[in-house]
Design a protein around this motif. Structure first.
Motif, PDB file in Angstrom:
ATOM      1  N   GLU A 188       3.225 -15.967   0.022  1.00  0.00           N
ATOM      2  CA  GLU A 188       3.382 -16.684  -1.240  1.00  0.00           C
ATOM      3  C   GLU A 188       3.575 -15.721  -2.405  1.00  0.00           C
ATOM      4  O   GLU A 188       4.355 -15.973  -3.319  1.00  0.00           O
ATOM      5  CB  GLU A 188       2.155 -17.564  -1.517  1.00  0.00           C
ATOM      6  CG  GLU A 188       1.933 -18.672  -0.494  1.00  0.00           C
ATOM      7  CD  GLU A 188       0.971 -18.270   0.601  1.00  0.00           C
ATOM      8  OE1 GLU A 188       0.195 -17.326   0.391  1.00  0.00           O
ATOM      9  OE2 GLU A 188       0.998 -18.900   1.672  1.00  0.00           O
ATOM     10  N   LYS A 189       2.858 -14.615  -2.386  1.00  0.00           N
ATOM     11  CA  LYS A 189       2.992 -13.572  -3.403  1.00  0.00           C
ATOM     12  C   LYS A 189       3.113 -12.235  -2.691  1.00  0.00           C
ATOM     13  O   LYS A 189       2.450 -11.987  -1.686  1.00  0.00           O
ATOM     14  CB  LYS A 189       1.780 -13.565  -4.350  1.00  0.00           C
ATOM     15  CG  LYS A 189       1.720 -14.758  -5.271  1.00  0.00           C
ATOM     16  CD  LYS A 189       0.712 -14.573  -6.393  1.00  0.00           C
ATOM     17  CE  LYS A 189      -0.722 -14.638  -5.872  1.00  0.00           C
ATOM     18  NZ  LYS A 189      -1.696 -14.593  -6.986  1.00  0.00           N
ATOM     19  N   TRP A 190       3.930 -11.375  -3.251  1.00  0.00           N
ATOM     20  CA  TRP A 190       4.186 -10.093  -2.589  1.00  0.00           C
ATOM     21  C   TRP A 190       4.549  -9.044  -3.627  1.00  0.00           C
ATOM     22  O   TRP A 190       5.354  -9.293  -4.523  1.00  0.00           O
ATOM     23  CB  TRP A 190       5.315 -10.251  -1.562  1.00  0.00           C
ATOM     24  CG  TRP A 190       6.053  -8.982  -1.227  1.00  0.00           C
ATOM     25  CD1 TRP A 190       7.296  -8.617  -1.618  1.00  0.00           C
ATOM     26  CD2 TRP A 190       5.564  -7.904  -0.416  1.00  0.00           C
ATOM     27  NE1 TRP A 190       7.632  -7.396  -1.109  1.00  0.00           N
ATOM     28  CE2 TRP A 190       6.586  -6.928  -0.364  1.00  0.00           C
ATOM     29  CE3 TRP A 190       4.366  -7.670   0.260  1.00  0.00           C
ATOM     30  CZ2 TRP A 190       6.433  -5.753   0.342  1.00  0.00           C
ATOM     31  CZ3 TRP A 190       4.221  -6.496   0.970  1.00  0.00           C
ATOM     32  CH2 TRP A 190       5.244  -5.549   1.006  1.00  0.00           C
ATOM     33  N   VAL A 191       3.924  -7.895  -3.541  1.00  0.00           N
ATOM     34  CA  VAL A 191       4.247  -6.766  -4.408  1.00  0.00           C
ATOM     35  C   VAL A 191       4.361  -5.525  -3.531  1.00  0.00           C
ATOM     36  O   VAL A 191       3.480  -5.234  -2.728  1.00  0.00           O
ATOM     37  CB  VAL A 191       3.183  -6.563  -5.510  1.00  0.00           C
ATOM     38  CG1 VAL A 191       1.803  -6.415  -4.921  1.00  0.00           C
ATOM     39  CG2 VAL A 191       3.530  -5.360  -6.383  1.00  0.00           C
ATOM     40  N   GLU A 192       5.465  -4.812  -3.680  1.00  0.00           N
ATOM     41  CA  GLU A 192       5.696  -3.607  -2.887  1.00  0.00           C
ATOM     42  C   GLU A 192       5.081  -2.402  -3.591  1.00  0.00           C
ATOM     43  O   GLU A 192       5.191  -2.251  -4.815  1.00  0.00           O
ATOM     44  CB  GLU A 192       7.191  -3.391  -2.674  1.00  0.00           C
ATOM     45  CG  GLU A 192       7.501  -2.215  -1.750  1.00  0.00           C
ATOM     46  CD  GLU A 192       8.988  -2.063  -1.478  1.00  0.00           C
ATOM     47  OE1 GLU A 192       9.741  -3.021  -1.781  1.00  0.00           O
ATOM     48  OE2 GLU A 192       9.396  -1.007  -0.962  1.00  0.00           O
ATOM     49  N   LEU A 193       4.416  -1.557  -2.817  1.00  0.00           N
ATOM     50  CA  LEU A 193       3.791  -0.338  -3.324  1.00  0.00           C
ATOM     51  C   LEU A 193       4.536   0.874  -2.787  1.00  0.00           C
ATOM     52  O   LEU A 193       5.053   0.847  -1.665  1.00  0.00           O
ATOM     53  CB  LEU A 193       2.316  -0.283  -2.911  1.00  0.00           C
ATOM     54  CG  LEU A 193       1.461  -1.485  -3.353  1.00  0.00           C
ATOM     55  CD1 LEU A 193       0.051  -1.346  -2.826  1.00  0.00           C
ATOM     56  CD2 LEU A 193       1.465  -1.617  -4.871  1.00  0.00           C
ATOM     57  N   HIS A 194       4.566   1.936  -3.556  1.00  0.00           N
ATOM     58  CA  HIS A 194       5.405   3.087  -3.230  1.00  0.00           C
ATOM     59  C   HIS A 194       4.595   4.380  -3.280  1.00  0.00           C
ATOM     60  O   HIS A 194       3.565   4.465  -3.935  1.00  0.00           O
ATOM     61  CB  HIS A 194       6.577   3.198  -4.223  1.00  0.00           C
ATOM     62  CG  HIS A 194       7.510   2.043  -4.202  1.00  0.00           C
ATOM     63  ND1 HIS A 194       8.614   1.978  -3.399  1.00  0.00           N
ATOM     64  CD2 HIS A 194       7.481   0.868  -4.896  1.00  0.00           C
ATOM     65  CE1 HIS A 194       9.241   0.826  -3.594  1.00  0.00           C
ATOM     66  NE2 HIS A 194       8.564   0.143  -4.509  1.00  0.00           N
ATOM     67  N   GLY A 195       5.136   5.400  -2.597  1.00  0.00           N
ATOM     68  CA  GLY A 195       4.661   6.767  -2.760  1.00  0.00           C
ATOM     69  C   GLY A 195       3.537   7.162  -1.841  1.00  0.00           C
ATOM     70  O   GLY A 195       2.693   6.358  -1.468  1.00  0.00           O
ATOM     71  N   ASP A 196       3.556   8.445  -1.465  1.00  0.00           N
ATOM     72  CA  ASP A 196       2.484   9.008  -0.634  1.00  0.00           C
ATOM     73  C   ASP A 196       1.518   9.848  -1.459  1.00  0.00           C
ATOM     74  O   ASP A 196       0.674  10.550  -0.898  1.00  0.00           O
ATOM     75  CB  ASP A 196       3.078   9.843   0.492  1.00  0.00           C
ATOM     76  CG  ASP A 196       3.847  11.058  -0.012  1.00  0.00           C
ATOM     77  OD1 ASP A 196       4.123  11.121  -1.225  1.00  0.00           O
ATOM     78  OD2 ASP A 196       4.179  11.942   0.809  1.00  0.00           O
ATOM     79  N   ARG A 197       1.625   9.806  -2.788  1.00  0.00           N
ATOM     80  CA  ARG A 197       0.801  10.579  -3.726  1.00  0.00           C
ATOM     81  C   ARG A 197       0.968  12.093  -3.524  1.00  0.00           C
ATOM     82  O   ARG A 197       0.082  12.863  -3.840  1.00  0.00           O
ATOM     83  CB  ARG A 197      -0.677  10.195  -3.611  1.00  0.00           C
ATOM     84  CG  ARG A 197      -0.976   8.776  -4.070  1.00  0.00           C
ATOM     85  CD  ARG A 197      -0.624   8.608  -5.550  1.00  0.00           C
ATOM     86  NE  ARG A 197      -0.957   7.277  -6.037  1.00  0.00           N
ATOM     87  CZ  ARG A 197      -0.121   6.240  -6.056  1.00  0.00           C
ATOM     88  NH1 ARG A 197       1.124   6.398  -5.602  1.00  0.00           N
ATOM     89  NH2 ARG A 197      -0.491   5.075  -6.523  1.00  0.00           N
ATOM     90  N   ALA A 198       2.132  12.456  -2.972  1.00  0.00           N
ATOM     91  CA  ALA A 198       2.448  13.877  -2.858  1.00  0.00           C
ATOM     92  C   ALA A 198       3.861  14.135  -3.368  1.00  0.00           C
ATOM     93  O   ALA A 198       4.463  15.148  -3.041  1.00  0.00           O
ATOM     94  CB  ALA A 198       2.319  14.347  -1.412  1.00  0.00           C
ATOM     95  N   GLY A 199       4.385  13.182  -4.129  1.00  0.00           N
ATOM     96  CA  GLY A 199       5.688  13.370  -4.746  1.00  0.00           C
ATOM     97  C   GLY A 199       6.844  12.766  -3.990  1.00  0.00           C
ATOM     98  O   GLY A 199       8.000  12.987  -4.363  1.00  0.00           O
ATOM     99  N   TYR A 200       6.574  12.009  -2.928  1.00  0.00           N
ATOM    100  CA  TYR A 200       7.666  11.473  -2.121  1.00  0.00           C
ATOM    101  C   TYR A 200       7.447   9.985  -1.876  1.00  0.00           C
ATOM    102  O   TYR A 200       6.318   9.496  -1.829  1.00  0.00           O
ATOM    103  CB  TYR A 200       7.754  12.195  -0.774  1.00  0.00           C
ATOM    104  CG  TYR A 200       8.031  13.671  -0.883  1.00  0.00           C
ATOM    105  CD1 TYR A 200       9.333  14.141  -0.996  1.00  0.00           C
ATOM    106  CD2 TYR A 200       6.994  14.596  -0.882  1.00  0.00           C
ATOM    107  CE1 TYR A 200       9.597  15.491  -1.102  1.00  0.00           C
ATOM    108  CE2 TYR A 200       7.244  15.947  -0.982  1.00  0.00           C
ATOM    109  CZ  TYR A 200       8.547  16.396  -1.092  1.00  0.00           C
ATOM    110  OH  TYR A 200       8.808  17.728  -1.190  1.00  0.00           O
ATOM    111  N   ASP A 201       8.554   9.279  -1.683  1.00  0.00           N
ATOM    112  CA  ASP A 201       8.516   7.861  -1.314  1.00  0.00           C
ATOM    113  C   ASP A 201       9.597   7.627  -0.264  1.00  0.00           C
ATOM    114  O   ASP A 201      10.782   7.569  -0.584  1.00  0.00           O
ATOM    115  CB  ASP A 201       8.747   6.977  -2.539  1.00  0.00           C
ATOM    116  CG  ASP A 201       8.698   5.498  -2.189  1.00  0.00           C
ATOM    117  OD1 ASP A 201       7.984   5.150  -1.229  1.00  0.00           O
ATOM    118  OD2 ASP A 201       9.377   4.706  -2.860  1.00  0.00           O
ATOM    119  N   ASP A 202       9.202   7.534   0.997  1.00  0.00           N
ATOM    120  CA  ASP A 202      10.150   7.372   2.099  1.00  0.00           C
ATOM    121  C   ASP A 202      10.613   5.916   2.149  1.00  0.00           C
ATOM    122  O   ASP A 202       9.803   5.015   2.384  1.00  0.00           O
ATOM    123  CB  ASP A 202       9.481   7.762   3.415  1.00  0.00           C
ATOM    124  CG  ASP A 202      10.473   7.806   4.569  1.00  0.00           C
ATOM    125  OD1 ASP A 202      11.635   7.439   4.361  1.00  0.00           O
ATOM    126  OD2 ASP A 202      10.080   8.206   5.680  1.00  0.00           O
TER     127      ASP A 202
END
Length: 736
Positions: A188-202
């Motif tokens: 019903e609700k969805w939010v995408e989260l990003h990043g590995d907290r090391a400067g990258y987002d695969d």
């Protein structure tokens, strides 16, 4: 949005004046008469930057100057990550501005798989009939209904009996719904989260928080592209170490806040390039495996497409594993497996069957906890319905897992993977147990079994009365069929099947060709080239061992059968030429043979009769155009007491040889010889090793006493008379 850049030079006060001034070009103006609006208007006239026009005002010369160059750049409005109009009271849907996943501008083109081509013909017929109905205005509803029923039945029959490689092709279908498609359909609700907290987002790994029936979950999955551009951006769902570390961060976040975890698996495997290995691809996967077994929240994994090796397992250590009906889970792709084992990726269908990669096989082996159904035609035929089936499976599994305590949850996850390896709780594992890690070759019989089969078949052929024995003929026919099947499989794995089919097609198109006449030059050259390539691949060391053994067996059977036929034919010819008197002499020889075998005393008259019968038999054979090359000797059976002595001496010889092997350390060489034989090494290498072992045994063996015992036994076993055998026929020229 616009930007204004100022480049400052020297600044200072004018001599004799305390007012600040600006100089543009060769003119100086007082600051109080400098307005930003004038600057912008003049700058917009020349976007690339020009000297501004003279502004009216009082001019003062100054030694210290302050230079300003203004340039207006057109700014880019960012649509990621934050829009200008954020609704703080959002109640449903997903935050699109936090995701690169947007609706496609164009609908994906339909893709037809190879095994679906029969359905295309029916679809074309239905479209053609409907077009005719529209053009003519006639009623073709019955014909259309009949064709549609036929199409549905064909579709059902096709998708009910899919082979493993066909299911894998469906799992790789370019229009198959991706992980984000399923997530958006079930939340019903969805939010995408990003990043590995090391400067990258695969981008190959997507993570985020979504709610199902009012309950929040952490979603993690491999994301494939829906077209070529997206596939390149997503790296074809092959994650790098950054992606696995991002997934690990989200798992720890979910564990900390108590969110159940749902993972979606759809990847050919981890991205195995040089940079990923340098950045610790294996370490990232291993870290995920270790951490997932310690997470205190329920974990459910769903294989939506293909799950390849450790790249899939890195987010697949779950309490419950579900697989879509046409998904696949494997340690190596069938193409890679076929290239390793059969030296050709064209043997992928055979490899897919042997690897047991389908959801049905995993459920039977208790690796998967359930199979999620798909519509006929695959998940891409009805993505929303497929997503709802996934939602039902997830909610049911979570209802079961959330009832467990933390200890029960961890124990449940541990037992699931322990049972996959065959471990049973309460049964201790023997640490001394030896396990054969070498993969077994199903088509390769053991050498002992092969020898025993050859001896049995040889005995049957030689003992068969008449031209043919039905049992023996049936065994030979089954062997020929087995060899034909193995040769066909070998042609397929070598990639020669298409060339062979092309040659057959050319032969069929050629004019009527007599069966016993040779082929024309071009066809014969093609056939010889195919056979040379086949023989070259077949003779590779360690390749096609099962086929080689069966061919050896078939050649032996062929020679024995041919020998048996010649023997029977020769016996018939001899029997026709032998008179009754000579037959009586042969019977006399047989009786003498029986008496000698029983140990009866010799009679001088009997010996003379035997010698006379031999001479007459020789004359008969010469008259039948048979050349006598020698007389075979047959020893009489030894008495029982001598048999015991022979067994005793053999036992002593064996013990002495075993003692020599232990003393000289030849056991290691014997083990090496066995390994070389198992590997299928060359005959020359094996013979050389055997000769070295024999020389070592002979050099260290004290054979004086043993030789004396053997000689004594030989003297006792020697028979005072010799008897003639029934006859031995050479296969080539019929000599006696």
């Amino acid at each position: 949005m616009t930007t204004l850049s100022l480049i400052a030079g020297n600044c200072g006060r004018g001599r004799g004046s305390d007012a600040r001034s600006f100089e543009f070009g060769s003119h100086m103006y007082f600051g109080k008469e400098f307005f930003a609006s004038d600057l912008l208007r003049s700058s917009l006239n020349r976007v690339n930057g020009v000297w501004l026009k003279d502004l009216e005002g009082y001019r003062i010369r100054s030694r210290n100057r302050f230079r300003v160059i203004a340039k207006v750049k057109k700014g880019k409005k960012h649509d990621y990550p934050w829009p200008d109009d954020i609704d703080p009271n959002i109640s449903s849907g997903h935050l699109t501005y936090l995701s690169y996943f947007k609706p496609l501008a164009e609908k994906p083109k339909p893709v037809t798989l190879a095994f679906e081509k029969p359905l295309i013909d029916l679809e074309k017929k239905i479209i053609e009939v409907r077009r005719m109905a529209d053009e003519t205005g006639l009623d073709f509803s019955d014909q259309i209904s009949s064709l549609e029923n036929k199409y549905q039945q064909a579709l059902k029959d096709l998708y009910t009996h899919l082979t493993p490689i066909q299911r894998l092709n469906i799992a790789r279908h370019p229009n198959r719904p991706t992980v984000l498609d399923h997530i958006i359909n079930i939340t019903e609700k969805w939010v995408e989260l990003h990043g590995d907290r090391a400067g990258y987002d695969d981008p190959a790994i997507v993570t985020g928080i979504g709610s199902i029936d009012g309950k929040s979950y952490m979603f993690i999955g491999h994301q494939k592209g829906r077209n070529t551009k997206e596939n390149i951006a997503r790296n074809f769902a092959m994650p790098t170490p950054h992606g696995y570390r991002k997934a690990l961060r989200m798992m720890k976040y979910a564990d900390h806040h108590g969110f159940p975890i749902v993972t979606f698996i759809d990847t050919p495997g981890a991205f195995a390039d040089l940079k990923s290995e340098e950045l610790g691809q294996g370490e990232a996967i291993a870290h995920n495996l270790r951490t997932m077994f310690g997470l205190k929240v329920p974990i459910v994994s769903v294989v939506t497409g293909e799950g390849g090796s450790g790249g899939a397992l890195a987010i697949g250590c779950a309490n419950k594993l579900f697989m879509l009906e046409n998904s696949a889970f494997y340690v190596a792709s069938p193409e890679a497996c076929a290239a390793i084992l059969w030296k050709s990726s064209q043997a992928a269908p055979k490899a897919a069957e042997k690897l047991r990669i389908t959801a049905q096989e995993h459920y039977r082996l208790r690796i998967a906890d359930g199979i999620i159904p798909e519509p006929l035609g695959g998940a891409h035929a009805d993505p929303i319905w497929t997503s709802q089936q996934i939602k039902i499976a997830i909610t049911q599994a979570m209802q079961e897992l959330t009832k467990m305590s933390t200890e029960e949850l961890l124990h449940h996850r541990m037992l699931k993977f322990r049972s996959i390896g065959g471990f049973q709780e309460g049964n201790p594992v023997d640490p001394e147990r030896k396990r054969n890690m070498k993969p077994s070759d199903i088509n390769t019989p053991k050498s002992d079994d092969l020898e025993s089969e050859l001896e049995t078949l040889k005995k049957k052929i030689l003992e068969a009365k008449g031209q043919a024995d039905p049992i023996t003929s049936q065994a030979i026919e089954e062997l020929k069929q087995d060899v034909d099947e193995e040769i066909t499989n070998a042609f397929i794995s070598m990639g020669l099947q298409e060339k062979l089919e092309s040659l057959k097609l050319e032969l069929s198109k050629a004019p009527n060709h007599p069966p016993n006449q040779p082929l024309n030059g071009a066809l014969k050259e093609k056939a010889d080239k195919i056979m040379q390539e086949f023989k070259h691949n077949l003779l590779q060391p360690g390749a096609y061992l099962g086929l080689k053994h069966k061919l050896q067996k078939l050649n032996m059977v062929g020679r024995l059968t041919q020998l048996k036929e010649r023997s029977e034919k020769l016996k018939m010819e001899i029997n026709q030429k032998v008179s009754a008197e000579v037959k009586a002499k042969i019977e006399l020889l047989k009786n003498a043979q029986e008496k000698l075998s029983k140990g009866d005393p010799f009679d001088k008259n009997l010996v003379e009769e035997v010698e006379s019968a031999k001479k007459e038999l020789k004359e008969v054979l010469k008259s039948a155009n048979l050349e006598i090359v020698g007389m075979a000797k047959r020893k009489t059976a030894p008495p029982p007491d001598l048999e015991e002595q022979v067994a005793k001496v053999n036992k002593e010889i064996g013990k002495e040889i075993e003692r020599v092997i232990n003393v000289t350390g030849l056991g290691r060489k014997i083990d090496e010889l066995k390994e070389e034989i198992a590997k299928g090494s060359s005959a020359g290498k094996i013979e050389k090793m055997e000769a070295e072992i024999k020389e070592g045994i002979v050099a260290a063996l004290d054979s004086t006493a043993l030789k004396e015992k053997v000689n004594n036994l030989g003297a006792e076993l020697a028979s005072p008379a010799e008897t003639i055998t029934e006859g031995k026929i050479a296969a080539d020229n019929g000599r006696w």
